[in-house]
Design a protein around this motif. Sequence first.
Motif: not given
Lengths: 340, 462
Positions: A19, A86-88, A91, A94, A114-116, A232-233, B50, B52, B423
Amino acid sequence: MKKAVTSALVLASLALGAGVAQAQTGLLPQVKARGVVTCGTSPGLAGFAMPDAQGNYTGIDVDLCRALAAAIFNDPQKVKFVPLSSKDRFTALQAGEVDLLSRTTTWTLSRDTSLGLNFAGINYFDGQGFMVRKKLGVDSALKLAGASVCVAQGTTTELNLADFFRANKMKYEVVAFGSGDETIKAYESGRCDAFTTDSSGLYAERLKLQIPTDHIVLPEIISKEPLGPVVRHGDDNWLDIVKWTHNAMVNAEELGITKANVDEMLKSENPEIKRFVGTEGKFGEPMGLSNDWAYRIVKLVGNYGEVFEKNVGASSPLKIARGQNALWTKGGLQYAPPIR
Amino acid sequence: MPTETVQPGKASLLYDPKIRGYVYQAALLAVVGFLLYSAASNAITNLRAQKIASGFGFWHNAAGFDVNQKLIPFSASGSTYGEAFYVGLLNTLLVASIGIVLSTFLGFFVGVARLSSNWVLSKLAMIYVEVIRNLPLLLQLFFWYNAVLKPLPNPRQSIDLHFFGLGWPSPLLTGLMAIAAGLAWLLYKSSDRLANSDRDRGLVKLVSGVVLTVATVIWLVYSGILHVVSSGFLLNNRGLYLPDPQLGPGGSLIVWTFLIGIVASIIFRVWARKQQEATGKQYPVGWIALGLIVVLPFFVYLVTGRPVSFIYPEIAGFNLRGGIQIFPEFVALLLGLTTYTAGFIAEVVRAGILAVSKGQTEAANALGLRAGPTLKLVVIPQAMRVIIPPLTSNYLNLTKNSSLAVAIGYPDLVQVFTGTVLNQTGQAVEVVAITMAVYLTISLVTSFFMNIYNKRMALVER
């Protein structure tokens, strides 16, 4: 017992250590140290990202990743492709499994905010359409009232589909599948009357059908689908690198710089070209790249037009017209800010 | 030289294995707790870093997508992500509960058949178990989905099941019923020749009884339905369409009679058992239950002047409109889960029956019990003690395996919620946490009830 405690402690320190190590050092040094760009792509969409017989990925989205590797490593092969459904995909991005998504992903407000995530440009202007069997005798999406429609889930496609039928006050039945492959198979087996996805995808998926000519793509385009790379953000430098990799390819086409003539261009007296190939100014350094970064992209991958023609245009099985993906100078929408 | 003072308290405290045990347990608990805490706080920090969005605010946001199979009203225009969750959850529970019942029946049948001394029957059962158990479920789901879809015509060429002479009284069905009954009777009569031990004779008789009962029930129910509904059974690659019953005035009386019939049957069964224990007199529980549950509501239906009307499916545009639609995805998933789990249940049942020693059968025979009652009263109750715990595991597996639905387009919890909702919202942590909590809850509830049942069946030792 003692062993269990020790191993638990080791695990704990590993988890925490990981981490800490991940925190804030910027992606570019990590990518350079790793020696490879990890790029999330479609698991198999002809023209965009598709492994060939030798297992080499090809496609317009793939070439963006190769261009990135060319700019960073001077070697377009230094990419590790991670096929994502497209589903994964979000994630995976991120969670840091991939450095960027180059995967026919529609730029929308909610995803951007909103998804970062950050969208780094538009490498393909697309819109959602429908495909049906010819023998159904349907020539317009507005005649699809009561139809069953197969769709891959977890996409904007699912929402546009609902919006379209709602706006036109038509009933329909949706059948959603986890992946694009299963969706097109279900359509082919007759489970659905229509298949819907971005129109580029319709042409690509149609090639997978047994008799592609038995199916037609309906004329209606029911949405705007600006597709582009995503990062990513929180890492502005990495965002810049991805953004300018795409911009360089578009600028190269506009300046007439091709894979074939880029070496001659090194001797060009045109200041715009000089800046592009890195013989004047220092445009790579602020991003942490070499100054000939754009030269490398064109030399090793090609300009936007070349990549388009090779993968989805006239010299590919898809034969998609340039249309709105033509340069702004030729009546299209592809426009890149200048390098200066 | 100082005298050594023994401190029994301290020494025993340090070396007492019990206390040391507690200390280690506490240490382990602390480490696990710390790990969980740091994982959670790490996740929260990373999500914040991030930018989120997190939290459960998305629950009440408009969903904007459609789902085909829904047990509660759901539409793209007005429904929320929360409602999408319930749609998915109910679909999961539906397929899991029907799958559990069907796989239990099939599993018991195959398990018993595998123990039969009839060579053909037992080998067929063995092949079934070995094939089904050794192929991945996902593969079987694809097989069933294609097997269900491929032979079916498009909606405009729907197969009218009524067309096949399934009218009332259906000659085809009555013929099939007669054949099934004849087979069952032959099986019953020849049980002495087919089997060479008392237990096997009992099993053969049990199987023949089940065949006869199932055939009778199917015939009664189907004939009853067809007597009421003249047509409207259509089959195509969009699913099986049935007439949708609409209750007219007095129609609810039929439903109530049916429900009361079920309750009354249970009460009667309890009473009959008490009577038998007290006086030894036996009552025909099965026939009376059949009368209460099937015949009586039908009688009420006739008396109240047939207050049930039907909306029949009809071809409109591409598809059929009206009626109840059973989706091919549901059928394929149910078939896949049922046959797969039944393979495992069959082995559990076989192990359970084999676990009962032969001496028990011999003792029952010595008391003068015939093969049927020996199996029902002596062997099966003892076998159940071995069967129930692994049976519970198989029920849990079936429920969890239903999440493979995503591959064949059945809108279960995982497909709708961790698929589409995750999603659209991007709330991976929340959505996955909720889904895990749901599966955990379903598993715990199933285990809880199976454990109660297990306690009741367990050997009472004094």
